[in-house]
Design an enzyme around this catalytic site. Structure first.
Site, PDB file in Angstrom:
ATOM      1  N   TYR A   1       0.921  -1.126  -0.031  1.00 22.19           N
ATOM      2  CA  TYR A   1       0.044   0.148  -0.175  1.00 22.19           C
ATOM      3  C   TYR A   1       0.899   1.352   0.194  1.00 22.19           C
ATOM      4  O   TYR A   1       0.413   2.394  -0.284  1.00 22.19           O
ATOM      5  CB  TYR A   1      -0.946   0.038   1.302  1.00 22.19           C
ATOM      6  CG  TYR A   1      -2.280  -0.511   1.286  1.00 22.19           C
ATOM      7  CD1 TYR A   1      -2.559  -1.625   0.092  1.00 22.19           C
ATOM      8  CD2 TYR A   1      -3.055  -0.625   2.418  1.00 22.19           C
ATOM      9  CE1 TYR A   1      -3.655  -1.991   0.237  1.00 22.19           C
ATOM     10  CE2 TYR A   1      -4.331  -1.145   2.210  1.00 22.19           C
ATOM     11  CZ  TYR A   1      -4.648  -2.049   1.146  1.00 22.19           C
ATOM     12  OH  TYR A   1      -5.733  -2.873   1.373  1.00 22.19           O
ATOM     13  N   GLY A   2       1.880   1.111   0.475  1.00 19.36           N
ATOM     14  CA  GLY A   2       2.858   2.179   0.851  1.00 19.36           C
ATOM     15  C   GLY A   2       3.130   3.252  -0.327  1.00 19.36           C
ATOM     16  O   GLY A   2       3.477   4.492   0.052  1.00 19.36           O
TER      17      GLY A   2
ATOM     18  N   CYS B   1       5.041   0.812  10.688  1.00 18.70           N
ATOM     19  CA  CYS B   1       4.303  -0.030   9.710  1.00 18.70           C
ATOM     20  C   CYS B   1       4.377  -1.358  10.339  1.00 18.70           C
ATOM     21  O   CYS B   1       5.367  -1.642  10.987  1.00 18.70           O
ATOM     22  CB  CYS B   1       5.302   0.108   8.375  1.00 18.70           C
ATOM     23  SG  CYS B   1       4.577  -1.376   7.221  1.00 18.70           S
ATOM     24  N   THR B   2       3.255  -1.970  10.336  1.00 15.91           N
ATOM     25  CA  THR B   2       2.904  -3.325  11.182  1.00 15.91           C
ATOM     26  C   THR B   2       3.894  -4.410  10.549  1.00 15.91           C
ATOM     27  O   THR B   2       4.126  -5.246  11.220  1.00 15.91           O
ATOM     28  CB  THR B   2       1.415  -3.472  11.082  1.00 15.91           C
ATOM     29  OG1 THR B   2       0.967  -3.580   9.671  1.00 15.91           O
ATOM     30  CG2 THR B   2       0.701  -2.596  11.580  1.00 15.91           C
ATOM     31  N   HIS B   3       4.436  -4.127   9.213  1.00 12.16           N
ATOM     32  CA  HIS B   3       5.550  -5.235   8.752  1.00 12.16           C
ATOM     33  C   HIS B   3       6.646  -4.959   9.415  1.00 12.16           C
ATOM     34  O   HIS B   3       7.440  -6.016   9.844  1.00 12.16           O
ATOM     35  CB  HIS B   3       5.639  -4.997   7.404  1.00 12.16           C
ATOM     36  CG  HIS B   3       4.807  -5.635   6.499  1.00 12.16           C
ATOM     37  ND1 HIS B   3       3.593  -4.809   6.386  1.00 12.16           N
ATOM     38  CD2 HIS B   3       4.445  -6.650   5.793  1.00 12.16           C
ATOM     39  CE1 HIS B   3       2.563  -5.628   5.534  1.00 12.16           C
ATOM     40  NE2 HIS B   3       3.155  -6.769   5.226  1.00 12.16           N
TER      41      HIS B   3
ATOM     42  N   CYS C   1      -2.918  -1.301   9.887  1.00  9.45           N
ATOM     43  CA  CYS C   1      -2.051  -0.842   8.781  1.00  9.45           C
ATOM     44  C   CYS C   1      -1.987   0.577   8.935  1.00  9.45           C
ATOM     45  O   CYS C   1      -3.263   1.158   8.679  1.00  9.45           O
ATOM     46  CB  CYS C   1      -2.779  -1.373   7.629  1.00  9.45           C
ATOM     47  SG  CYS C   1      -1.855  -0.733   6.064  1.00  9.45           S
ATOM     48  N   ASN C   2      -0.894   1.143   9.213  1.00  9.11           N
ATOM     49  CA  ASN C   2      -0.837   2.699   9.473  1.00  9.11           C
ATOM     50  C   ASN C   2      -0.909   3.414   8.170  1.00  9.11           C
ATOM     51  O   ASN C   2      -1.540   4.636   8.232  1.00  9.11           O
ATOM     52  CB  ASN C   2       0.831   2.798   9.802  1.00  9.11           C
ATOM     53  CG  ASN C   2       1.022   2.122  11.002  1.00  9.11           C
ATOM     54  OD1 ASN C   2       0.985   2.831  12.090  1.00  9.11           O
ATOM     55  ND2 ASN C   2       1.619   1.139  11.113  1.00  9.11           N
ATOM     56  N   THR C   3      -0.609   2.553   6.860  1.00  5.70           N
ATOM     57  CA  THR C   3      -0.998   3.328   5.760  1.00  5.70           C
ATOM     58  C   THR C   3      -2.305   3.539   5.353  1.00  5.70           C
ATOM     59  O   THR C   3      -2.746   4.505   5.003  1.00  5.70           O
ATOM     60  CB  THR C   3       0.014   2.736   4.476  1.00  5.70           C
ATOM     61  OG1 THR C   3       1.125   2.140   5.320  1.00  5.70           O
ATOM     62  CG2 THR C   3      -0.120   3.342   3.371  1.00  5.70           C
TER      63      THR C   3
HETATM   64  N1  DGL Z   1       1.629  -2.731   7.102  1.00  6.85           N
HETATM   65  C1  DGL Z   1       1.200  -1.526   6.341  1.00  6.85           C
HETATM   66  C2  DGL Z   1       1.702  -0.355   7.367  1.00  6.85           C
HETATM   67  O1  DGL Z   1       1.386  -0.478   8.656  1.00  6.85           O
HETATM   68  C3  DGL Z   1       1.788  -1.077   4.837  1.00  6.85           C
HETATM   69  C4  DGL Z   1       2.755  -1.825   4.315  1.00  6.85           C
HETATM   70  C5  DGL Z   1       2.438  -1.696   2.678  1.00  6.85           C
HETATM   71  O2  DGL Z   1       1.731  -2.251   2.224  1.00  6.85           O
HETATM   72  O3  DGL Z   1       3.240  -0.839   2.352  1.00  6.85           O
HETATM   73  O4  DGL Z   1       1.475   0.564   6.953  1.00  6.85           O
END
Ligand code: DGL
Length: 261
Positions: free
Chosen positions: A42-43, A183-185, A73-75
């Site tokens: 998503y970023g 970011c949750t990753h 997801c922060n994004t």
């Molecule tokens: N895990 C997502 C977040 O917390 C975004 C990662 C991505 O899709 O770019 O922002």
């Protein structure tokens, strides 16, 4: 008491780091986790696309009978939280980078925030820093490619190592003593991030705070569950591939179903 599941969604499998905190705090809740893998990452995507996608996913999850929603997801939060809140009538917890707790913790008065480009460019992030960041140097470091590399190349890969070298070094050079995993990753590579910072650097993620907030909301609405802690995982991508990544990240084999919201 309520038997419906709680929906948790992310662009991919980063939100599993949040799901772990939710399950630890709320062992009697059932969860439906949705990974929008077809559109990972998503970023770097346009805000309007993320807003529309976030609302669509939230509406479909509500129609499937979920009793609450965690935007893990922060994004997606940065782009879509307000629109999602306007679209569905459920308790919602939406994650955002832990800038406020980081500012409360820093001694060096320099904090680093690792997040996606879209999160850091958002109006919501700017407001967060404006509200809490007086007298603090906030190093906002975008990390393009990192979330997808964690899923596709793996946490131990040379690709992830090279990206971390590039993104963590500026925080070390600036003297940050707190690093926000925005970011949750990124909690999947927390050790590798810590190894690139001086000993004693504090790494912050928001999983536990989100779990506490969800617990409060459920209690306030009388929606606490009595389930057995069941978890279902669905993806808009290829279920077998996603199941293999879940296994690699969690060390646990899980069924993954295909679902297109
Ligand atoms: N895990 C997502 C977040 O917390 C975004 C990662 C991505 O899709 O770019 O922002």
């Amino acid at each position: 008491m309520n038997a419906k599941p709680i929906a948790v969604f992310d662009s991919g499998l980063g939100g599993l780091t949040v799901l772990q905190a939710l399950r630890a705090r709320l062992p009697h809740e059932d969860f439906l986790y949705f990974a929008d893998t077809r559109f990972l990452p998503y970023g770097e995507k346009p805000e309007a696309f993320l807003r529309e996608r976030g609302v669509r996913i939230a509406e479909r999850l509500a129609e499937r009978g979920c009793k609450a929603l965690v935007v893990a997801c922060n994004t997606a939060t940065a782009a879509a939280a307000e629109s999602i809140r306007a679209a569905i009538d459920l308790p919602i917890v939406a994650l955002e980078p832990g800038v406020k707790p980081a500012i409360a913790l820093t001694q060096s008065r320099v904090i680093g925030v690792l997040a996606t480009t879209r999160t850091l460019q958002s109006e919501r992030f700017r407001r967060l820093v404006d509200a809490h960041g007086q007298g603090i140097q906030v190093i906002a470091q975008p990390c393009p490619g990192l979330a997808d590399a964690i899923e596709e190349a793996g946490t131990e890969s040379a690709t992830v190592a090279a990206l971390l070298d590039a993104y963590v070094t500026p925080l070390r050079v600036a003297g940050a003593d707190v690093v926000v995993l925005g970011c949750t990753h990124y909690p999947w590579v927390a050790e590798a991030i810590a190894a690139r910072m001086p000993p004693g650097t504090c790494l912050l993620d928001t999983g536990e705070a989100v779990a506490r907030q969800l617990e409060r909301l459920l209690a306030g609405a009388g929606l606490q569950g009595q389930g057995g802690g069941q978890v279902r995982i669905a993806t808009s991508g290829a279920p077998q591939q996603v199941a293999a990544t879940v296994d690699r990240l969690l060390g646990q084999k899980m069924q993954v179903e295909h679902w297109e919201p």
